[in-house]
Design a protein around this motif. Structure first.
Motif, PDB file in Angstrom:
ATOM      1  N   TYR A  54       8.464  -9.866  -1.206  1.00 23.28           N
ATOM      2  CA  TYR A  54       9.794  -9.427  -1.626  1.00 23.28           C
ATOM      3  C   TYR A  54       9.762  -8.317  -2.668  1.00 23.28           C
ATOM      4  CZ  TYR A  54       9.104 -12.773  -5.509  1.00 23.28           C
ATOM      5  OH  TYR A  54       8.613 -13.471  -6.583  1.00 23.28           O
ATOM      6  N   TYR A  55       8.674  -8.235  -3.443  1.00 17.64           N
ATOM      7  CA  TYR A  55       8.559  -7.129  -4.408  1.00 17.64           C
ATOM      8  C   TYR A  55       8.514  -5.782  -3.674  1.00 17.64           C
ATOM      9  CZ  TYR A  55       7.642 -10.476  -8.137  1.00 17.64           C
ATOM     10  OH  TYR A  55       7.757 -11.494  -9.049  1.00 17.64           O
ATOM     11  N   ILE A  56       7.806  -5.767  -2.567  1.00 21.09           N
ATOM     12  CA  ILE A  56       7.708  -4.535  -1.782  1.00 21.09           C
ATOM     13  C   ILE A  56       9.081  -4.151  -1.240  1.00 21.09           C
ATOM     14  CG2 ILE A  56       6.582  -3.423   0.186  1.00 21.09           C
ATOM     15  CD1 ILE A  56       4.380  -5.594  -0.046  1.00 21.09           C
ATOM     16  N   GLN A  57       9.800  -5.146  -0.731  1.00 17.54           N
ATOM     17  CA  GLN A  57      11.090  -4.893  -0.095  1.00 17.54           C
ATOM     18  C   GLN A  57      12.076  -4.228  -1.062  1.00 17.54           C
ATOM     19  OE1 GLN A  57      12.154  -5.433   3.155  1.00 17.54           O
ATOM     20  NE2 GLN A  57       9.974  -5.672   3.533  1.00 17.54           N
ATOM     21  N   ARG A  58      12.048  -4.633  -2.306  1.00 19.66           N
ATOM     22  CA  ARG A  58      12.980  -4.050  -3.280  1.00 19.66           C
ATOM     23  C   ARG A  58      12.690  -2.576  -3.504  1.00 19.66           C
ATOM     24  NH1 ARG A  58      12.228  -8.815  -7.567  1.00 19.66           N
ATOM     25  NH2 ARG A  58      12.555 -10.503  -6.096  1.00 19.66           N
ATOM     26  N   PHE A  59      11.406  -2.216  -3.471  1.00 17.32           N
ATOM     27  CA  PHE A  59      11.046  -0.814  -3.649  1.00 17.32           C
ATOM     28  C   PHE A  59      11.303  -0.007  -2.385  1.00 17.32           C
ATOM     29  CE2 PHE A  59       9.306  -2.388  -7.487  1.00 17.32           C
ATOM     30  CZ  PHE A  59       9.137  -1.296  -8.329  1.00 17.32           C
ATOM     31  N   PRO A  66       7.519   5.001  -1.193  1.00 16.55           N
ATOM     32  CA  PRO A  66       6.559   5.072  -0.079  1.00 16.55           C
ATOM     33  C   PRO A  66       5.573   3.910  -0.119  1.00 16.55           C
ATOM     34  CG  PRO A  66       5.847   6.529  -1.830  1.00 16.55           C
ATOM     35  CD  PRO A  66       7.147   5.929  -2.290  1.00 16.55           C
ATOM     36  N   ILE A  67       6.095   2.688  -0.002  1.00 19.18           N
ATOM     37  CA  ILE A  67       5.256   1.494  -0.064  1.00 19.18           C
ATOM     38  C   ILE A  67       5.409   0.705   1.222  1.00 19.18           C
ATOM     39  CG2 ILE A  67       4.724  -0.622  -1.329  1.00 19.18           C
ATOM     40  CD1 ILE A  67       5.905   0.616  -3.821  1.00 19.18           C
ATOM     41  N   GLY A  68       4.293   0.401   1.856  1.00 16.37           N
ATOM     42  CA  GLY A  68       4.310  -0.370   3.091  1.00 16.37           C
ATOM     43  C   GLY A  68       3.840  -1.789   2.852  1.00 16.37           C
ATOM     44  N   THR A  69       4.147  -2.663   3.814  1.00 15.48           N
ATOM     45  CA  THR A  69       3.723  -4.065   3.766  1.00 15.48           C
ATOM     46  C   THR A  69       2.661  -4.306   4.823  1.00 15.48           C
ATOM     47  OG1 THR A  69       5.949  -4.749   3.079  1.00 15.48           O
ATOM     48  CG2 THR A  69       4.477  -6.462   3.902  1.00 15.48           C
ATOM     49  N   HIS A  70       1.505  -4.773   4.390  1.00 11.97           N
ATOM     50  CA  HIS A  70       0.437  -5.110   5.328  1.00 11.97           C
ATOM     51  C   HIS A  70       0.307  -6.622   5.374  1.00 11.97           C
ATOM     52  CE1 HIS A  70      -3.263  -4.938   7.623  1.00 11.97           C
ATOM     53  NE2 HIS A  70      -3.891  -5.654   6.692  1.00 11.97           N
ATOM     54  N   TYR A  71       0.492  -7.186   6.566  1.00 14.69           N
ATOM     55  CA  TYR A  71       0.333  -8.619   6.761  1.00 14.69           C
ATOM     56  C   TYR A  71      -1.061  -8.901   7.300  1.00 14.69           C
ATOM     57  CZ  TYR A  71       5.415  -8.932   6.257  1.00 14.69           C
ATOM     58  OH  TYR A  71       6.703  -8.854   5.784  1.00 14.69           O
ATOM     59  N   PHE A  72      -1.747  -9.841   6.692  1.00 14.31           N
ATOM     60  CA  PHE A  72      -3.076 -10.217   7.163  1.00 14.31           C
ATOM     61  C   PHE A  72      -2.945 -11.098   8.412  1.00 14.31           C
ATOM     62  CE2 PHE A  72      -3.692  -9.473   2.564  1.00 14.31           C
ATOM     63  CZ  PHE A  72      -4.673  -8.499   2.629  1.00 14.31           C
ATOM     64  N   TYR A 117       0.837  -1.209   0.000  1.00 16.77           N
ATOM     65  CA  TYR A 117       0.000   0.000   0.000  1.00 16.77           C
ATOM     66  C   TYR A 117       0.866   1.253   0.000  1.00 16.77           C
ATOM     67  CZ  TYR A 117       0.978   0.373   5.035  1.00 16.77           C
ATOM     68  OH  TYR A 117       1.596   0.496   6.267  1.00 16.77           O
ATOM     69  N   ASN A 118       0.317   2.320  -0.529  1.00 20.68           N
ATOM     70  CA  ASN A 118       1.006   3.610  -0.565  1.00 20.68           C
ATOM     71  C   ASN A 118       0.883   4.254   0.812  1.00 20.68           C
ATOM     72  OD1 ASN A 118       1.554   6.458  -0.900  1.00 20.68           O
ATOM     73  ND2 ASN A 118       1.440   6.113  -3.109  1.00 20.68           N
ATOM     74  N   THR A 119       2.014   4.405   1.488  1.00 22.12           N
ATOM     75  CA  THR A 119       1.997   4.918   2.854  1.00 22.12           C
ATOM     76  C   THR A 119       1.602   6.394   2.918  1.00 22.12           C
ATOM     77  OG1 THR A 119       4.380   5.385   2.692  1.00 22.12           O
ATOM     78  CG2 THR A 119       3.722   3.280   3.675  1.00 22.12           C
ATOM     79  N   GLY A 120       1.626   7.085   1.788  1.00 25.66           N
ATOM     80  CA  GLY A 120       1.199   8.480   1.759  1.00 25.66           C
ATOM     81  C   GLY A 120      -0.304   8.624   1.584  1.00 25.66           C
ATOM     82  N   LYS A 121      -0.965   7.519   1.211  1.00 28.90           N
ATOM     83  CA  LYS A 121      -2.406   7.555   0.958  1.00 28.90           C
ATOM     84  C   LYS A 121      -3.214   6.788   2.000  1.00 28.90           C
ATOM     85  CE  LYS A 121      -2.070   9.623  -3.137  1.00 28.90           C
ATOM     86  NZ  LYS A 121      -2.369   8.858  -4.369  1.00 28.90           N
ATOM     87  N   LEU A 122      -2.605   5.750   2.575  1.00 25.45           N
ATOM     88  CA  LEU A 122      -3.340   4.890   3.502  1.00 25.45           C
ATOM     89  C   LEU A 122      -2.534   4.651   4.770  1.00 25.45           C
ATOM     90  CD1 LEU A 122      -4.524   2.206   0.911  1.00 25.45           C
ATOM     91  CD2 LEU A 122      -6.014   3.846   2.085  1.00 25.45           C
ATOM     92  N   LYS A 123      -3.264   4.422   5.871  1.00 26.06           N
ATOM     93  CA  LYS A 123      -2.648   4.084   7.141  1.00 26.06           C
ATOM     94  C   LYS A 123      -2.932   2.603   7.435  1.00 26.06           C
ATOM     95  CE  LYS A 123      -2.906   8.643   9.359  1.00 26.06           C
ATOM     96  NZ  LYS A 123      -2.641   9.282   8.080  1.00 26.06           N
ATOM     97  N   PRO A 124      -2.037   1.922   8.173  1.00 30.64           N
ATOM     98  CA  PRO A 124      -2.220   0.493   8.462  1.00 30.64           C
ATOM     99  C   PRO A 124      -3.582   0.164   9.065  1.00 30.64           C
ATOM    100  CG  PRO A 124      -0.045   1.200   9.157  1.00 30.64           C
ATOM    101  CD  PRO A 124      -0.787   2.451   8.755  1.00 30.64           C
ATOM    102  N   GLU A 125      -4.076   1.043   9.931  1.00 32.95           N
ATOM    103  CA  GLU A 125      -5.362   0.762  10.596  1.00 32.95           C
ATOM    104  C   GLU A 125      -6.552   0.821   9.639  1.00 32.95           C
ATOM    105  OE1 GLU A 125      -4.044   5.016  11.800  1.00 32.95           O
ATOM    106  OE2 GLU A 125      -3.138   3.025  11.517  1.00 32.95           O
TER     107      GLU A 125
END
Length: 331
Positions: free
Chosen positions: A218-223, A229-235, A127-135
């Motif tokens: 891993y795609y997120i990690q490379r960016f 500004p990309i975050g990782t959300h784990y379900f 997710y774009n961390t500038g547009k969305l929050k984890p909650e």
């Protein structure tokens, strides 16, 4: 005598040249950017030439089945364990020796020893961390279709093998009808499809074209490494959206160069290759002494979130997954 010596020398040179031009042919369901660097290093370290044919797991499996004993392939390097399980069922792969399979913890070693696991990836939500929050993000991937405020702002990759394994896992965990409804709910949000390119989807999140997308971690990690500004959300634990996926390699029964084929498998399980997969690709290792990047979730934490599914049997669930995706017009 001189002629005999010259003839003997010529034969030795020919024999030496033939030895130096030994080659392996690998059919790889993994992309060139993920495979080529370590293959080149293997060539440098061993002097063994490797030819790689790239394609999707499904296309390469079909080719192997059609080619039969005529196949030029020595190894099948797959993006998913499901494809390798199918290859075992089709009697395409030989049983690997214990001195190879013992390098890998029993948790990841297939019972039939028809292939060796190489790395582990996890399904996540980028997710774009500038547009969305984890909650603001759902605890379950099953609730993603409820995010109607993001209509037209979601990305997915229905033609990508890991996505298809994810759908297969959803069928196993939630049932076919619930999975069909999930796909329909997602379609109603008009998600953007990025074919088989997760990289293009990550670029779209970074560029503001979309706000989130279902992908492998891993795609997120490379960016993230490049400052995107990309975050990782784990379900939540046990959720289909947290599925662990194993890549692996098997040796074809019809290989004409078994010693070097096994040498490549051992090489991919040794520390140098495993550190490459971890340090450069941000995938989790299955063997060797490796150092995890600090941005990765600790391995056991990630494993605790994954639903417990027999990795090798994902191949059995692939056709029902493809059926639903075809019904939805996504393939």
């Amino acid at each position: 005598m001189k002629q005999i010596l010259l003839a003997t020398t010529s034969l030795l040179l020919i024999g030496s040249a033939l030895a130096q031009t030994k080659t392996l042919t690998v059919y790889s369901g993994r992309g060139k950017g993920l495979v080529d660097p370590i293959v080149q290093q293997f060539e440098i370290d061993t002097g063994i030439k490797v030819n790689v044919r790239y394609g999707t797991d499904a296309a390469l499996l079909a080719a192997l089945q059609e080619e039969g004993a005529r196949t030029p392939a020595d190894l099948f390097w797959s993006n998913t364990s499901g494809a390798l399980g199918t290859a075992v069922q089709s009697k395409l792969l030989l049983t690997l020796p214990e001195n190879i399979t013992s390098k890998v913890p029993a948790t990841f070693t297939p019972e039939a020893r028809g292939w060796a696991p190489l790395t582990i990836r996890f399904r996540t939500l980028a997710y774009n961390t500038g547009k969305l929050k984890p909650e603001q993000l759902p605890a379950s991937v099953m609730d993603l279709p409820k995010m109607t405020q993001l209509k037209g702002r979601i990305g997915w990759t229905p033609t990508y093998s890991s996505f298809q394994d994810f759908i297969g896992a959803m069928i196993a965990l939630k049932g076919e009808q619930a999975t069909r409804e999930w796909i329909a709910g997602m379609k109603a949000l008009e998600p953007k499809s990025y074919a088989a390119s997760n990289v293009a989807m990550m670029e779209a999140i970074r560029g503001g074209e979309i706000d989130l997308g279902l992908t492998n971690h891993y795609y997120i990690q490379r960016f993230v490494k490049s400052g995107a500004p990309i975050g990782t959300h784990y379900f939540a634990a046990g959720d289909p959206g947290s599925l662990s996926l194993v890549t692996g390699v098997g040796v074809l029964k019809n290989t004409r160069n078994m010693p070097d084929a096994l040498k490549l498998v051992r090489y991919l399980l040794d520390s140098k290759a495993q550190q490459f997969f971890t340090g450069e690709l941000f995938e989790y290792p299955v063997s060797g002494n490796t150092i995890l990047p600090t941005t990765l979730l600790p391995f056991q934490d990630a494993m605790n979130r994954s639903p417990r599914i027999d990795q090798e049997k994902l191949g059995v669930r692939l056709e029902p997954a493809l059926k639903l995706l075809r019904e939805a017009g996504l393939l």
